[in-house]
Every structure is written in C-alpha cells, then in structure tokens.
Design a protein around this motif. Structure first.
Motif, PDB file in Angstrom:
ATOM      1  N   VAL A  68      -9.200  -7.316   3.475  1.00 54.98           N
ATOM      2  CA  VAL A  68      -9.890  -6.067   3.827  1.00 54.98           C
ATOM      3  C   VAL A  68      -8.927  -5.126   4.554  1.00 54.98           C
ATOM      4  O   VAL A  68      -8.860  -3.926   4.255  1.00 54.98           O
ATOM      5  CB  VAL A  68     -11.124  -6.365   4.696  1.00 54.98           C
ATOM      6  N   ALA A  69      -8.175  -5.679   5.502  1.00 53.01           N
ATOM      7  CA  ALA A  69      -7.201  -4.853   6.221  1.00 53.01           C
ATOM      8  C   ALA A  69      -6.145  -4.313   5.265  1.00 53.01           C
ATOM      9  O   ALA A  69      -5.750  -3.138   5.348  1.00 53.01           O
ATOM     10  CB  ALA A  69      -6.539  -5.678   7.322  1.00 53.01           C
ATOM     11  N   GLY A  70      -5.696  -5.156   4.326  1.00 51.18           N
ATOM     12  CA  GLY A  70      -4.695  -4.728   3.363  1.00 51.18           C
ATOM     13  C   GLY A  70      -5.208  -3.639   2.447  1.00 51.18           C
ATOM     14  O   GLY A  70      -4.493  -2.673   2.141  1.00 51.18           O
ATOM     15  N   VAL A  71      -6.468  -3.762   2.004  1.00 52.34           N
ATOM     16  CA  VAL A  71      -7.068  -2.759   1.117  1.00 52.34           C
ATOM     17  C   VAL A  71      -7.159  -1.409   1.819  1.00 52.34           C
ATOM     18  O   VAL A  71      -6.788  -0.369   1.256  1.00 52.34           O
ATOM     19  CB  VAL A  71      -8.459  -3.215   0.645  1.00 52.34           C
ATOM     20  N   VAL A  72      -7.682  -1.417   3.046  1.00 53.21           N
ATOM     21  CA  VAL A  72      -7.905  -0.159   3.772  1.00 53.21           C
ATOM     22  C   VAL A  72      -6.579   0.505   4.139  1.00 53.21           C
ATOM     23  O   VAL A  72      -6.362   1.699   3.854  1.00 53.21           O
ATOM     24  CB  VAL A  72      -8.746  -0.412   5.032  1.00 53.21           C
ATOM     25  N   ILE A  73      -5.676  -0.250   4.754  1.00 53.98           N
ATOM     26  CA  ILE A  73      -4.404   0.338   5.188  1.00 53.98           C
ATOM     27  C   ILE A  73      -3.531   0.698   3.986  1.00 53.98           C
ATOM     28  O   ILE A  73      -3.001   1.806   3.890  1.00 53.98           O
ATOM     29  CB  ILE A  73      -3.661  -0.637   6.128  1.00 53.98           C
ATOM     30  N   GLY A  74      -3.395  -0.254   3.063  1.00 52.93           N
ATOM     31  CA  GLY A  74      -2.566   0.009   1.891  1.00 52.93           C
ATOM     32  C   GLY A  74      -3.144   1.089   1.005  1.00 52.93           C
ATOM     33  O   GLY A  74      -2.404   1.927   0.469  1.00 52.93           O
ATOM     34  N   GLY A  75      -4.479   1.075   0.828  1.00 49.85           N
ATOM     35  CA  GLY A  75      -5.111   2.091  -0.008  1.00 49.85           C
ATOM     36  C   GLY A  75      -4.917   3.485   0.534  1.00 49.85           C
ATOM     37  O   GLY A  75      -4.657   4.433  -0.225  1.00 49.85           O
ATOM     38  N   ARG A  76      -5.030   3.623   1.844  1.00 47.30           N
ATOM     39  CA  ARG A  76      -4.862   4.946   2.457  1.00 47.30           C
ATOM     40  C   ARG A  76      -3.404   5.406   2.395  1.00 47.30           C
ATOM     41  O   ARG A  76      -3.116   6.541   1.996  1.00 47.30           O
ATOM     42  CB  ARG A  76      -5.331   4.910   3.916  1.00 47.30           C
ATOM     43  N   LEU A  77      -2.477   4.520   2.784  1.00 49.08           N
ATOM     44  CA  LEU A  77      -1.069   4.897   2.757  1.00 49.08           C
ATOM     45  C   LEU A  77      -0.599   5.152   1.325  1.00 49.08           C
ATOM     46  O   LEU A  77       0.210   6.048   1.086  1.00 49.08           O
ATOM     47  CB  LEU A  77      -0.223   3.787   3.404  1.00 49.08           C
ATOM     48  N   GLY A  78      -1.136   4.368   0.376  1.00 49.26           N
ATOM     49  CA  GLY A  78      -0.769   4.563  -1.014  1.00 49.26           C
ATOM     50  C   GLY A  78      -1.198   5.926  -1.520  1.00 49.26           C
ATOM     51  O   GLY A  78      -0.450   6.607  -2.237  1.00 49.26           O
ATOM     52  N   TYR A  79      -2.400   6.356  -1.138  1.00 49.31           N
ATOM     53  CA  TYR A  79      -2.875   7.681  -1.546  1.00 49.31           C
ATOM     54  C   TYR A  79      -1.974   8.767  -0.975  1.00 49.31           C
ATOM     55  O   TYR A  79      -1.596   9.714  -1.673  1.00 49.31           O
ATOM     56  CB  TYR A  79      -4.310   7.886  -1.078  1.00 49.31           C
TER      57      TYR A  79
END
Length: 275
Positions: A68-79
């Motif tokens: 969950v932490a990876g999805v939220v942090i990575g998803g935001r930084l990736g965008y």
C-alpha cells in the motif's frame, strides 16, 4: 449508443465525513489481495516451505502494508516524473497534494517492487520468490481501480464509431460524440482476464521468476492494446511513433518480462525454495 450515467463520487455522507466510491475501490483492492494472498499460501512451492522460511498469514499482512505504501508513494511520484515533470519541478510542494489527483500505475509498480525488495531483505527470502508470490494477487486490485475510474467518469476512451453498440457519450469530456468506454476494456483485460490467466498459471510450481515475468509481460501487452482505445492525456497527446505515454511505459515492461521469463526458463524448478 449509450450515455454515461453520472454517478455521485460520494458513496456515503455522514455529516462532514464523505466516503468516496474511489476510496472504497481501493479498500476492495486491498481486501482482495489479502484474500488471494491467503489462498496463495496453499499453492506450490509456498505450501511445502517449512522452517524459518515458511510463509504465513502474517507475511501476507506485512506485504499488503508495504505494498500500500509503495502504491501510494510510487504512484504519486511516478505521475509527477512521467507525466508532468516540468510542472512539479516548478511547484515541488504540490507533489504532496495527493487530494488533487494524479497517480500513475507504472510508478506504483516501481513502488511495489521497492517494497518487495525491502520485505525480501528483511525476511531473508529470495526476491524472486516474493515477486512470484505477489504477482497473481495484483490484477483484481487493478480491476477494482478501473471500476473507480468509471464511477468517477475519468480516463474515458477515444472517439468510437456511432455504430458501436457500447459506444458511450461522456458529456463532461466536452464532446457529445460516442467514445470507447476504455475503463471497461482495461477492467476486463488488465483486471479479470490477466487475473484468470495468471492465477491458473501460478497454481503449478514454476521456475523462479516466471510468474512475476508473466505478470509484467501480460499487463504490458494488455495495457498497450487498451491504450489504442483510451484518450491520451490532453497535456501530452500522442508521442513519437504514434504511441501514447502509457504505451511507451509499457515497452520496457514487455521487453523486461519476456527477457525475465526466458532467463527463468533456464533455471531449475524450485531453485529458490528453502525447506
């Protein structure tokens, strides 16, 4: 020809507290991961691993938390990095404004990879074993996310022929021409179809890394196809070679997944299993 039925994004309002459908789809995604993760414990080779390296329900819970932490942090930084690097370089504080929207699957995937690396290191398990465990449990979460996209009326498709029976008018897109309901296409391909194929493939013991490679390859191919029906981001449009940003981001997934599967094909079955 269908018309998009406007759906209130708020599923439940209790005083000042608003529960959004999109948040509920995330909860559904996490719940499905937990349910499938527990079922995955019965699959070979995980069911036969004993001793300190044995897999337990606690492992599934910890992977979910880190994921969950990876999805939220990575998803935001990736965008921010993949889609609007110039804007967020000029407005760095807005990177943290997640309530304004803006998440990228490919960034979330990288975040999950980092989370799995951390989990594997902390539990002294082979990383490929962790990746193979997680991969079949992911597509249902992706399917839930596409349901959220449809409810929000976002990420609509490109213009479709008026003769297409399921062509849909998204009035808030600024056009009354029918479009492909690309959220539904992605729900069916990247979500349900990928889940069925991957779950069946992973039920038998495979060579280390093959299940994870099948996920990368399968998602990359299905997403690449779906992008031909999905309207590209207005601020990016179509890029070189007539491909969208989503397609370009899928290219390394497809190539990496194929290379990883071929590499794994040379490894003995059960090579990373500790008993």
């Amino acid at each position: 020809m269908l018309t998009y039925p406007h759906i209130d994004p708020v599923a439940l309002q209790i005083g000042p507290l608003a529960v959004h459908w999109y948040g509920l789809t995330y909860l559904a995604a996490f719940g499905l991961f937990m349910l499938l993760g527990i079922r995955r414990l019965r699959h070979p080779p995980f069911a036969s691993i004993t001793g300190p390296g044995a897999w337990t329900r606690k492992d599934v819970e910890d992977i979910l938390f880190l994921g969950v932490a990876g999805v939220v942090i990575g998803g935001r930084l990736g965008y921010c990095l993949f889609y609007k690097p110039g804007y967020y370089l000029s407005h760095p504080l807005e990177i943290f404004a997640v309530w304004q929207g803006g998440m990228a699957f490919h960034g979330g995937l990288l975040g999950v990879v980092v989370a799995m690396l951390w989990f594997a290191h902390s539990r002294k398990r082979p990383w490929l074993q962790v990746a193979d465990f997680v991969a079949p449990c992911v597509p249902t979460g992706l399917a839930a996310g596409r349901v959220g996209n449809f409810i929000n009326g976002e990420l609509w498709g490109r213009f479709a022929s008026p003769d297409l029976p399921w062509g849909m008018v998204f009035a808030h897109s600024g056009s009354m021409q029918p479009r492909h309901p690309s959220q539904v296409y992605q729900f069916l391909m990247e979500g349900l179809l990928l889940f069925v194929l991957l779950w069946l493939y992973a039920r038998k013991e495979r060579r280390p890394g093959q299940v994870a490679a099948a996920f990368l390859l399968g998602y990359g191919v299905f997403r690449f196809i779906a992008e031909y029906f999905r309207e590209p981001d207005a601020f990016l449009g179509i890029l070189s070679l007539g491909m969208s940003m989503g397609q370009w981001l899928c290219v390394p997934m497809i190539l990496g997944g194929a290379a990883m599967w071929l590499w794994a094909q040379r490894q003995p079955v059960g090579a990373l299993v500790s008993r």
